[in-house]
Write a protein that holds these residues in place. Sequence first.
Motif, mmCIF file in Angstrom:
data_model
loop_
_atom_site.group_PDB
_atom_site.id
_atom_site.type_symbol
_atom_site.label_atom_id
_atom_site.label_comp_id
_atom_site.label_asym_id
_atom_site.label_seq_id
_atom_site.Cartn_x
_atom_site.Cartn_y
_atom_site.Cartn_z
ATOM 1 N N HIS A 159 37.455 43.296 43.441
ATOM 2 C CA HIS A 159 36.853 44.231 42.393
ATOM 3 C C HIS A 159 36.635 43.712 41.200
ATOM 4 O O HIS A 159 37.043 42.574 40.852
ATOM 5 N N HIS A 183 37.654 44.066 37.886
ATOM 6 C CA HIS A 183 38.583 44.178 36.870
ATOM 7 C C HIS A 183 39.023 42.651 36.328
ATOM 8 O O HIS A 183 39.212 41.716 37.445
ATOM 9 N N ASP A 240 41.823 41.326 35.552
ATOM 10 C CA ASP A 240 42.716 40.636 36.225
ATOM 11 C C ASP A 240 42.648 40.124 37.697
ATOM 12 O O ASP A 240 43.564 39.767 38.238
ATOM 13 N N HIS A 241 41.138 40.192 38.119
ATOM 14 C CA HIS A 241 40.864 39.883 39.396
ATOM 15 C C HIS A 241 39.752 38.979 39.449
ATOM 16 O O HIS A 241 39.463 38.212 40.456
ATOM 17 N N HIS A 260 40.025 52.649 43.934
ATOM 18 C CA HIS A 260 40.241 52.085 42.508
ATOM 19 C C HIS A 260 39.264 52.283 41.770
ATOM 20 O O HIS A 260 38.113 52.839 42.102
ATOM 21 N N ASP A 279 43.591 46.227 44.825
ATOM 22 C CA ASP A 279 44.068 46.968 43.957
ATOM 23 C C ASP A 279 43.865 48.439 44.713
ATOM 24 O O ASP A 279 42.437 49.014 44.834
HETATM 25 NI NI NI Z 1 42.114 46.575 39.060
#
Ligand code: NI
Length: 227
Positions: free
Chosen positions: A50, A52, A54-55, A110, A141
Amino acid sequence: METIYTWYGHATHGLQVGKIKILIDPFFTGNPAASTTADKMDADFILITHGHGDHIADAPSIAKRTGALCISNSEICTWLRNKGLQVHAQQIGGGYKYPFGYLKMTLAIHGSALPDGSDGGNPAGFLLTTPDGKKIYIAGDTGLFGDMALIGDEGLDLAVIPIGDNYTMGPDDALRAVKLLRPKRVVPVHYNTWELIAQDPIAWKERVEAETETQVFVLKPGNVLSL
Ligand code: NI
Ligand code: MN
């Protein structure tokens, strides 16, 4: 054929299937839990669950340097293609046969907005069936959802699931997830990166192993698990 899973910290993973190197959700820059740095990573394929930060943070730079093919949903693939990267778009429920196996995108509950606010489509997980039949589920997530039972019906050798709470499943729901997924092995991730998602993975391992047949592997960032 040996398949090696590596946890790089937070929710950044490596899979080596034979000689093929796969990087999942690369987040090294700004990741306080990362075991290494983005410039040291090699990849043939980069999978992104996804949008975000942090990914996806280091996906563009690593893909540009290595020439790796990026695999994600259509919206994220369009965003990466506009940066000049090679992409293959899939969507939830769809699978495709790559040299490292059959990769299916799975449901995740998410969000998925990209770092610049662009639409990142729907978040997802990945279910990989390697050429020699091993099944590896990377949940991404997500909150708990009942259809994890359908993913479990595939017969999982390894499930990698979040336990950090706040943004994803916490320890209680992650235990319920293990009961639905029924994997041989589980690796907990997406915890202890920041205080907000601090958890005790050893306490969680004891609960899971008392209540299920699943073996829990609590890894340190940089540790590997051979399948
Ligand atoms: Ni996330
Ligand atoms: Mn995350």
